[in-house]
Design a protein around this motif. Structure first.
Motif, PDB file in Angstrom:
ATOM      1  N   MET A 187       0.853  -1.191   0.000  1.00  0.00           N
ATOM      2  CA  MET A 187       0.000   0.000   0.000  1.00  0.00           C
ATOM      3  C   MET A 187       0.890   1.242   0.000  1.00  0.00           C
ATOM      4  O   MET A 187       1.810   1.345   0.807  1.00  0.00           O
ATOM      5  CB  MET A 187      -0.905  -0.025   1.242  1.00  0.00           C
ATOM      6  N   THR A 188       0.612   2.165  -0.904  1.00  0.00           N
ATOM      7  CA  THR A 188       1.396   3.392  -0.982  1.00  0.00           C
ATOM      8  C   THR A 188       1.062   4.302   0.199  1.00  0.00           C
ATOM      9  O   THR A 188       0.046   4.113   0.891  1.00  0.00           O
ATOM     10  CB  THR A 188       1.103   4.153  -2.284  1.00  0.00           C
ATOM     11  N   ARG A 189       1.915   5.304   0.404  1.00  0.00           N
ATOM     12  CA  ARG A 189       1.663   6.250   1.495  1.00  0.00           C
ATOM     13  C   ARG A 189       0.351   6.995   1.267  1.00  0.00           C
ATOM     14  O   ARG A 189      -0.426   7.202   2.207  1.00  0.00           O
ATOM     15  CB  ARG A 189       2.844   7.228   1.593  1.00  0.00           C
ATOM     16  N   SER A 190       0.070   7.349   0.022  1.00  0.00           N
ATOM     17  CA  SER A 190      -1.205   8.028  -0.280  1.00  0.00           C
ATOM     18  C   SER A 190      -2.388   7.142   0.083  1.00  0.00           C
ATOM     19  O   SER A 190      -3.383   7.622   0.644  1.00  0.00           O
ATOM     20  CB  SER A 190      -1.282   8.405  -1.762  1.00  0.00           C
ATOM     21  N   GLU A 191      -2.303   5.850  -0.222  1.00  0.00           N
ATOM     22  CA  GLU A 191      -3.389   4.918   0.121  1.00  0.00           C
ATOM     23  C   GLU A 191      -3.519   4.755   1.633  1.00  0.00           C
ATOM     24  O   GLU A 191      -4.643   4.649   2.149  1.00  0.00           O
ATOM     25  CB  GLU A 191      -3.134   3.561  -0.544  1.00  0.00           C
ATOM     26  N   GLN A 192      -2.394   4.756   2.334  1.00  0.00           N
ATOM     27  CA  GLN A 192      -2.445   4.687   3.798  1.00  0.00           C
ATOM     28  C   GLN A 192      -3.173   5.908   4.359  1.00  0.00           C
ATOM     29  O   GLN A 192      -4.002   5.791   5.270  1.00  0.00           O
ATOM     30  CB  GLN A 192      -1.032   4.610   4.380  1.00  0.00           C
ATOM     31  N   ILE A 193      -2.859   7.067   3.807  1.00  0.00           N
ATOM     32  CA  ILE A 193      -3.528   8.303   4.247  1.00  0.00           C
ATOM     33  C   ILE A 193      -5.012   8.238   3.926  1.00  0.00           C
ATOM     34  O   ILE A 193      -5.857   8.597   4.761  1.00  0.00           O
ATOM     35  CB  ILE A 193      -2.867   9.540   3.597  1.00  0.00           C
ATOM     36  N   ASN A 253      -6.945   5.605   3.623  1.00  0.00           N
ATOM     37  CA  ASN A 253      -7.609   4.669   4.540  1.00  0.00           C
ATOM     38  C   ASN A 253      -7.808   5.268   5.919  1.00  0.00           C
ATOM     39  O   ASN A 253      -8.876   5.116   6.525  1.00  0.00           O
ATOM     40  CB  ASN A 253      -6.802   3.367   4.633  1.00  0.00           C
ATOM     41  N   ALA A 254      -6.778   5.948   6.423  1.00  0.00           N
ATOM     42  CA  ALA A 254      -6.904   6.594   7.733  1.00  0.00           C
ATOM     43  C   ALA A 254      -7.925   7.724   7.682  1.00  0.00           C
ATOM     44  O   ALA A 254      -8.717   7.923   8.619  1.00  0.00           O
ATOM     45  CB  ALA A 254      -5.540   7.120   8.184  1.00  0.00           C
ATOM     46  N   LYS A 281      -2.262   8.028  12.730  1.00  0.00           N
ATOM     47  CA  LYS A 281      -2.656   6.660  12.352  1.00  0.00           C
ATOM     48  C   LYS A 281      -1.699   6.082  11.307  1.00  0.00           C
ATOM     49  O   LYS A 281      -1.389   4.891  11.315  1.00  0.00           O
ATOM     50  CB  LYS A 281      -4.090   6.684  11.817  1.00  0.00           C
ATOM     51  N   VAL A 282      -1.236   6.939  10.407  1.00  0.00           N
ATOM     52  CA  VAL A 282      -0.335   6.501   9.339  1.00  0.00           C
ATOM     53  C   VAL A 282       1.114   6.421   9.832  1.00  0.00           C
ATOM     54  O   VAL A 282       1.930   5.702   9.263  1.00  0.00           O
ATOM     55  CB  VAL A 282      -0.444   7.457   8.123  1.00  0.00           C
ATOM     56  N   HIS A 284       0.966  14.948  -0.189  1.00  0.00           N
ATOM     57  CA  HIS A 284       0.084  14.096  -0.992  1.00  0.00           C
ATOM     58  C   HIS A 284      -1.244  14.779  -1.328  1.00  0.00           C
ATOM     59  O   HIS A 284      -1.826  14.525  -2.382  1.00  0.00           O
ATOM     60  CB  HIS A 284      -0.186  12.792  -0.245  1.00  0.00           C
TER      61      HIS A 284
END
Length: 196
Positions: free
Chosen positions: A1-7, A9-10, A31-32, A42
Motif C-alpha cells: 500500500m502506498t503512502r497516499s493509500e495509507q492516508i 484509509n486513515a 494513524k499513518v 500528498h
C-alpha cells in the motif's frame, strides 16, 4: 500500500467516525505514522483529501463490481445480478466504507456538495457501463419492449440503495432474508414484463 493509500484509509476512518468538520488531520497523520505536515505532500488541503476519499470509495465499489462481472461467461443474468447485489450491499455494510458512502456521499458537506455530486455522476456512468450489458441481455432474453434499459438500471439502483439501508439496521440473518425477499420481488417483476 502506498503512502497516499495509507492516508486515504486513515482519512476514510476519520471522516466516517468524526464527520468532515470533526475529522482531524493530526489524527490521520498519527494513524499513518507520519507528521501532519507530511499529508500536504500528498493532498493540498482537507477538501482535496475528502474528495480523494470519496473517489477512493467509488473506485473500490467499481472494483468489486468488476470482480463479480469478470466471471460472467456461461452464467444466467439472474444469478449474476443477485451476486452483484450481494457483493455491493456487503461492501456498503462495511463499517468504514459503508458509513462514509451512506452519509457523506449521499449527504455531503454543504461546501463540497457540487463536487461530490459531480464525482457521483461519473461513478454512476461507470456503473451504467458495467451493468448495461447484463440488463440488455435481460431485455433481449425476455423480449421486454415496455421497459427501457434506463428504466431497469434506475429500478436496480433504487433496489440496491434500499437494501443497503436495511443492512445497517438488522442482524445478518434478518438482512439476508430481507435482501432475498427484495430480490425475488424485483426479479418477478422483470419476468412479469416479459408476459405483457
Amino acid at each position: 500500500m502506498t503512502r497516499s493509500e495509507q492516508i486515504l484509509n486513515a482519512a476514510l476512518e476519520q471522516f466516517a467516525d468524526k464527520s468532515y468538520e470533526g475529522a482531524s488531520l493530526s489524527a490521520i497523520a498519527s494513524k499513518v505514522g507520519i507528521k501532519k505536515a507530511s499529508i500536504y505532500n500528498h493532498f493540498s488541503h482537507k477538501e482535496e483529501l475528502f474528495l480523494s476519499v470519496a473517489k477512493y470509495v467509488y473506485n473500490q465499489y467499481i472494483i468489486e463490481i468488476e470482480r463479480v462481472l469478470s466471471h460472467r461467461s456461461n452464467r444466467h443474468a439472474e444469478e449474476l445480478i443477485l451476486e452483484v447485489i450481494e457483493t455491493m450491499t456487503n461492501f456498503l455494510s462495511d463499517k468504514k466504507a459503508g458509513k462514509f458512502y451512506m452519509h457523506f456521499l449521499l449527504f455531503p458537506p454543504i461546501p463540497l456538495k457540487e463536487k461530490v455530486y459531480d464525482h457521483f455522476l461519473n461513478f454512476e456512468d461507470e456503473c451504467d457501463r458495467l451493468l448495461s450489458p447484463i440488463f440488455e441481455d435481460i431485455i433481449e432474453t425476455f423480449h421486454i419492449d415496455t421497459m427501457s434499459l434506463r428504466d431497469l438500471l434506475d429500478a436496480f439502483y433504487c433496489l440496491l440503495d434500499g437494501i443497503t439501508t436495511q443492512m445497517f439496521y438488522y442482524d445478518e440473518k434478518t438482512r439476508n432474508r430481507k435482501r432475498l425477499a427484495a430480490w425475488n420481488l424485483f426479479w418477478s417483476g422483470i419476468k412479469n414484463y416479459a408476459k405483457k
